[in-house]
Enzyme design. Structure first.
Site, PDB file in Angstrom:
ATOM      1  N   LYS A 212       0.864  -1.200   0.000  1.00 47.11           N
ATOM      2  CA  LYS A 212       0.000   0.000   0.000  1.00 47.11           C
ATOM      3  C   LYS A 212       0.890   1.237   0.000  1.00 47.11           C
ATOM      4  O   LYS A 212       1.127   1.862   1.034  1.00 47.11           O
ATOM      5  CB  LYS A 212      -0.941  -0.039   1.204  1.00 47.11           C
TER       6      LYS A 212
HETATM    7  N1  PMP Z   1      -8.012  -1.980  -2.763  1.00 39.06           N
HETATM    8  C1  PMP Z   1      -7.494  -0.756  -2.899  1.00 39.06           C
HETATM    9  C2  PMP Z   1      -6.729  -0.433  -4.136  1.00 39.06           C
HETATM   10  C3  PMP Z   1      -7.664   0.207  -1.882  1.00 39.06           C
HETATM   11  O1  PMP Z   1      -7.136   1.421  -2.019  1.00 39.06           O
HETATM   12  C4  PMP Z   1      -8.418  -0.136  -0.738  1.00 39.06           C
HETATM   13  C5  PMP Z   1      -8.658   0.887   0.332  1.00 39.06           C
HETATM   14  N2  PMP Z   1      -7.581   0.981   1.203  1.00 39.06           N
HETATM   15  C6  PMP Z   1      -8.936  -1.429  -0.632  1.00 39.06           C
HETATM   16  C7  PMP Z   1      -8.710  -2.322  -1.678  1.00 39.06           C
HETATM   17  C8  PMP Z   1      -9.689  -1.865   0.582  1.00 39.06           C
HETATM   18  O2  PMP Z   1      -8.798  -2.079   1.658  1.00 39.06           O
HETATM   19  P1  PMP Z   1      -9.228  -1.840   3.162  1.00 39.06           P
HETATM   20  O3  PMP Z   1     -10.390  -2.710   3.433  1.00 39.06           O
HETATM   21  O4  PMP Z   1      -8.023  -2.204   3.953  1.00 39.06           O
HETATM   22  O5  PMP Z   1      -9.572  -0.388   3.294  1.00 39.06           O
END
Ligand code: PMP
Length: 289
Positions: A150
């Site tokens: 991320k």
């Molecule tokens: N995929 C992407 C590309 C994202 O940016 C996010 C948001 N953070 C998610 C999936 C969902 O992840 P999470 O449940 O940890 O927010």
């Protein structure tokens, strides 16, 4: 509003980093989007662990332990007296010169915590379901930039989001290098077919909400599968929904012009949404404001 900036709380207008920060110059850094519900930071440990995994891959040492990082998040919420907040935790490489070599940076990552509110999608989408499309921009290949990392470099997703917006849609499916469904620009995707809940195994962020939904499904003894999903399988699924920290769980009722199931949020989706809401009341780190 007070912002956490490298161990200090500063006013919003004073929360500034240098133009030589490599997070700004190159998108060199990692981040988390976290949420607190009524004085409970949902799955804080999981978010901190994911952040430290991203930093490990990027070879960024934040000079803070995981416990100190978690405490800084909670302290920022407390200082801002926020019981329900959206938290943006950012660790950038820090200042360097104009070359991209991280070794020439000064080894002082910037740690920033912003606590605010977020509304991602209009309320009616949660009741009626959302319509999405597939865009041509594919996910970065795993050997280029792993979707599980991320990083601050979100251009892959932003280019996809622009395509979606140009076509009049708010969210879009991105495919992986082989043409399988990977995820959406800011959310993970799930489909339900014959009572089995499926979600892509690769090419996607390991979303904290995704993991929570898989946990709930197992508790409910719903069959789950992580694998390769084609668009044909999405179009012919009985139910579809997206998950994310900001989005929570949002039903999808049309994909690329194809109605999904009965064209309205399905029963299993609504059951999982309710269970997720219940989980946000109990799974996390409690704090008082
Ligand atoms: N995929 C992407 C590309 C994202 O940016 C996010 C948001 N953070 C998610 C999936 C969902 O992840 P999470 O449940 O940890 O927010």
């Amino acid at each position: 509003m007070k912002i956490y900036l490298n161990g200090k709380f500063v006013n919003k207008q004073d929360a500034k980093v240098s133009v030589f920060d490599h997070g700004f110059l190159y998108g060199d850094g990692a981040f988390e989007g976290i949420r607190s519900y009524d004085g409970l930071v949902f799955r804080l440990k999981e978010h901190i662990d994911r952040l430290y995994e991203s930093m490990h891959t990027l070879l960024i040492a934040p000079h803070m332990t995981r416990a100190q990082m978690a405490k800084a998040v909670v302290d920022t919420l407390k200082v801002n007296k926020l019981k329900n907040g959206y938290i943006r935790l950012i660790v950038s490489r820090g200042d360097g010169d104009l070359g991209l070599d991280p070794r020439k940076c000064f080894g002082h990552p910037n740690v920033i915590i912003i606590t605010d509110k977020i509304t991602l999608y209009p309320a009616q989408f949660y009741q009626k379901g959302m319509e999405i499309i597939t865009v041509a921009t594919t996910k970065n290949y795993v050997n280029a930039l792993d979707a599980e990392l991320k990083s601050l470099n979100y251009l892959n997703n932003i280019l996809a989001k622009i395509e979606a917006a140009n076509a009049g849609y708010i969210e879009a499916i991105m495919l992986d290098g082989n043409g399988y469904v990977a995820e959406c620009t800011g959310d993970n995707i799930f489909i339900i077919k014959n009572e089995t809940l499926s979600t892509p195994m690769l090419g996607r962020l390991k979303g904290i909400t995704r993991e929570a939904i898989l946990d709930i499904a197992k508790e409910f003894k719903i069959k789950t599968e992580e694998g390769f999903i084609s668009r044909h399988q999405v179009y012919n699924s009985n139910e579809c929904f997206l998950t994310g920290t900001a989005a929570e769980l949002i039903p999808v009722v049309k994909v690329d012009g194809r109605s999904i199931g009965a064209g309205k949020p399905g029963p299993l989706t609504l059951k999982l949404l309710k269970a997720f809401k219940d989980l946000t009341k109990k799974d996390g780190v409690r704090y008082a404001v």
